[in-house]
Scaffold this motif. Sequence first.
Motif, PDB file in Angstrom:
ATOM      1  N   GLY A 294       0.817  -1.215   0.000  1.00  7.73           N
ATOM      2  CA  GLY A 294       0.000   0.000   0.000  1.00  7.73           C
ATOM      3  C   GLY A 294       0.845   1.256   0.000  1.00  7.73           C
ATOM      4  N   VAL A 295       1.893   1.255   0.837  1.00  9.51           N
ATOM      5  CA  VAL A 295       2.770   2.424   0.920  1.00  9.51           C
ATOM      6  C   VAL A 295       3.602   2.571  -0.353  1.00  9.51           C
ATOM      7  CG1 VAL A 295       4.741   3.449   2.124  1.00  9.51           C
ATOM      8  CG2 VAL A 295       2.871   2.426   3.433  1.00  9.51           C
ATOM      9  N   ALA A 296       4.245   1.465  -0.786  1.00 12.87           N
ATOM     10  CA  ALA A 296       5.133   1.525  -1.957  1.00 12.87           C
ATOM     11  C   ALA A 296       4.368   1.933  -3.212  1.00 12.87           C
ATOM     12  CB  ALA A 296       5.817   0.174  -2.165  1.00 12.87           C
ATOM     13  N   LEU A 297       3.218   1.301  -3.459  1.00 19.63           N
ATOM     14  CA  LEU A 297       2.440   1.630  -4.662  1.00 19.63           C
ATOM     15  C   LEU A 297       1.718   2.959  -4.519  1.00 19.63           C
ATOM     16  CD1 LEU A 297       1.061  -1.919  -5.565  1.00 19.63           C
ATOM     17  CD2 LEU A 297       2.981  -0.665  -6.587  1.00 19.63           C
ATOM     18  N   GLY A 298       1.383   3.329  -3.269  1.00 22.18           N
ATOM     19  CA  GLY A 298       0.798   4.656  -3.051  1.00 22.18           C
ATOM     20  C   GLY A 298       1.769   5.736  -3.484  1.00 22.18           C
ATOM     21  N   LEU A 299       3.056   5.574  -3.130  1.00 23.53           N
ATOM     22  CA  LEU A 299       4.077   6.546  -3.523  1.00 23.53           C
ATOM     23  C   LEU A 299       4.386   6.474  -5.013  1.00 23.53           C
ATOM     24  CD1 LEU A 299       6.541   6.173  -0.507  1.00 23.53           C
ATOM     25  CD2 LEU A 299       5.201   8.196  -1.066  1.00 23.53           C
ATOM     26  N   LEU A 300       4.553   5.258  -5.531  1.00 27.02           N
ATOM     27  CA  LEU A 300       4.979   5.091  -6.922  1.00 27.02           C
ATOM     28  C   LEU A 300       3.849   5.370  -7.917  1.00 27.02           C
ATOM     29  CD1 LEU A 300       7.198   4.245  -8.900  1.00 27.02           C
ATOM     30  CD2 LEU A 300       6.460   1.881  -8.609  1.00 27.02           C
ATOM     31  N   ILE A 301       2.693   4.753  -7.692  1.00 32.29           N
ATOM     32  CA  ILE A 301       1.567   4.888  -8.633  1.00 32.29           C
ATOM     33  C   ILE A 301       0.657   6.053  -8.241  1.00 32.29           C
ATOM     34  CG2 ILE A 301      -0.396   3.717  -9.687  1.00 32.29           C
ATOM     35  CD1 ILE A 301       2.319   2.459 -10.338  1.00 32.29           C
ATOM     36  N   GLY A 302       0.363   6.143  -6.931  1.00 26.94           N
ATOM     37  CA  GLY A 302      -0.574   7.164  -6.474  1.00 26.94           C
ATOM     38  C   GLY A 302      -0.081   8.575  -6.703  1.00 26.94           C
TER      39      GLY A 302
END
Length: 396
Positions: A294-302
């Motif tokens: 959630g954190v990694a994709l929130g930063l990368l994709i979000g």
Amino acid sequence: MGHSRHVQPSAIRRFLESQSSAGLVLMGAAVLALMVANSPLGPNYETILHAYVGPLSVGHWINDALMAVFFLFVGMEIKREMLDGQLSTWSRRILPGIAAAGGMMVPALVYLVFNRGPTAAGWAIPAATDIAFALGVIALLGNRVPASLRVFLAALAIIDDLGAVMIIAVFYTAKLSIPDLAGAAVALMVLIGLNRFGVLRLTPYLLVGAILWVLVFRSGIHATLAGVVLAFTIPMQCTPGRPDNDSDSPLHRLEHALNLPVGFLVVPIFGLANAGVPVLTLPAEALVAPVTLGVALGLLIGKITGVFGFSMLAVRLGLADMPAHAGKRQLLGVALLCGIGFTMSIFITLLAFPGSQLLQAEAKLGVLAGSFLSGLLGYLLLRSVTSGRPKANTGL
């Protein structure tokens, strides 16, 4: 961009240059912390952080007291830019404001796709951008990034910081101590009174600010917010009888005095104390845990979706103009750099999961992975733009 006041170009240039250098130092501190935590020195690293010095552990002194100085500095930046800088007019606020809103909302939604129940408390972790880290990456690119995009990133990150401060105050406050809160309110009234009566010496503000920090610390609200409150009460007017030079105001004097200590001491120490995730001792499932993803994709994709998507929508709707001499590809690269969420993201991690070292480790792992990938991809994309002075509004 419109014409700014005579002091503004040098002020924003100094800000960008110091933040860029500080970002490079922070990168080194983060790498060193990771190496130490995953070496035979790891247990000693943890022992030092949990050792008590007076009433608090070393870790708490860093995260509660030292970071209050960081928040004081951030608060002064916000105040200065809102009153007399890159965010002083609505036309300048619109694009970075819309981009910051998208860059906070979309990552939080991405995080919540993976997390329900107790772990949902970490929704704000990927919502923050680390301006020092992001500008540190831009510093490696030289003149490949137009000055307008650097200013856009700085303005976006400052609005982002203000949003993060509000989130911490509203969503990450424990049970309150009313007597201490009342005492903090009295201290705030004293600070406002000093400002209203035109007190331009810094000493009274700092002394009352120290008392405010103690009362806020005891009240249940996170103590670092005392730094922001203090910053907003420090005057920007100049000493009577002196030339009308912004650098003479109490706020500018204190900001100048804290610039190097915060960038090259406070934030690197925070990084050194909090980036040391013992990756080698974590269970394998932590790498794909909901919090980590959630954190990694929130930063990368979000972040890229929120910042770039909302920015382009604002431009297409005629609400704002593209930054001067910048194309969509460069804006996309800067949007990727906004996915570097190191300092504030790790700080919010500590507040979101105060009782679980495993969840903290997973969230920090997500912050490190998302920030590294965002920084690397943003760097490679911006580096691929061959011209140092690209044509305005070029296509993808």
